[in-house]
Write a protein that holds these residues in place. Sequence first.
Motif, PDB file in Angstrom:
ATOM      1  N   HIS A 211       0.828  -1.201   0.000  1.00 47.76           N
ATOM      2  CA  HIS A 211       0.000   0.000   0.000  1.00 47.76           C
ATOM      3  C   HIS A 211       0.867   1.258   0.000  1.00 47.76           C
ATOM      4  N   ALA A 212       1.909   1.264   0.827  1.00 42.99           N
ATOM      5  CA  ALA A 212       2.785   2.432   0.886  1.00 42.99           C
ATOM      6  C   ALA A 212       3.524   2.636  -0.437  1.00 42.99           C
ATOM      7  N   LYS A 213       3.945   1.528  -1.070  1.00 44.44           N
ATOM      8  CA  LYS A 213       4.638   1.640  -2.357  1.00 44.44           C
ATOM      9  C   LYS A 213       3.733   2.195  -3.444  1.00 44.44           C
ATOM     10  N   SER A 214       2.421   2.095  -3.241  1.00 44.36           N
ATOM     11  CA  SER A 214       1.481   2.633  -4.233  1.00 44.36           C
ATOM     12  C   SER A 214       1.323   4.148  -4.097  1.00 44.36           C
ATOM     13  N   LYS A 215       1.978   4.742  -3.094  1.00 46.17           N
ATOM     14  CA  LYS A 215       1.914   6.189  -2.866  1.00 46.17           C
ATOM     15  C   LYS A 215       3.254   6.809  -3.293  1.00 46.17           C
ATOM     16  N   PRO A 216       3.353   7.304  -4.517  1.00 47.03           N
ATOM     17  CA  PRO A 216       4.647   7.833  -4.972  1.00 47.03           C
ATOM     18  C   PRO A 216       5.197   8.941  -4.089  1.00 47.03           C
ATOM     19  N   ASN A 217       4.303   9.740  -3.502  1.00 50.33           N
ATOM     20  CA  ASN A 217       4.822  10.829  -2.674  1.00 50.33           C
ATOM     21  C   ASN A 217       5.473  10.304  -1.397  1.00 50.33           C
ATOM     22  N   LEU A 218       5.001   9.166  -0.877  1.00 50.32           N
ATOM     23  CA  LEU A 218       5.620   8.600   0.323  1.00 50.32           C
ATOM     24  C   LEU A 218       6.974   7.974   0.003  1.00 50.32           C
TER      25      LEU A 218
END
Length: 235
Positions: A211-218
């Motif tokens: 899930h976190a990897k799906s957030k480019p800004n994170l």
Amino acid sequence: MRKLYVFGPNFGLPDPSPFCMKAMVLLKMAGLDYETALCDPRKSPKKKGPFLNDDGVIIPDTSFIRWHIEKTYGHDFDAGLSEADRGTAWALAKLCEDNIYWSIAFERWMVEANFSAGPRVFFAALPMPLRHMVISLVPKQVKRDLWGQGFGRHSREEIVQLGNRGIDAISQVLGDKPYVMGDECSGVDASTFGTVASVLSETFDTAMLDHAKSKPNLVAYRDRCMARWFPEFAD
């Protein structure tokens, strides 16, 4: 000389504990020199790490370390933030430390494959048969802690839902800003970086990682902060 007691690099991170990473970043933000030493939780003031020895003054817990730095050295970690932004920053830090943290702990300690890939290495130096005994006992203690805190009463699916919602919140607040509250880093970034970096550790196979990897800004935020504070761990 300031000495920060931490657990040491592991899992591709400056420290396996997001709290230890937070403490190191706070000291770096304040421009304070320090050296690290290995933390033995059995001998630490509150039976956990990290803790700071600042020329004989012992400060356990990262919130108190932050307040010690602010009071002793006059460094305002939230300089330039409005009162409302200071409140938002503190609330987001506590989301990381008191909510997402327990999701991370569950995934690392209660999922056998992740435990074998990660926390089991903490006990590798122990002699047999002590090693087997400790490996049996410590996860049971973590399980009791999770149950007492409340997260351990949820199913794994529910814990992942809670963790992912916290990840969403960080991503939403961060947006396209370089740091959580704007163009400059503030106190909340110490907590947020430690949490985001921990979630993004490839050592563990978790839905939260995906899930976190799906957030480019994170991902970009993790990389930006790592390059700034721990360049030796940057890709």
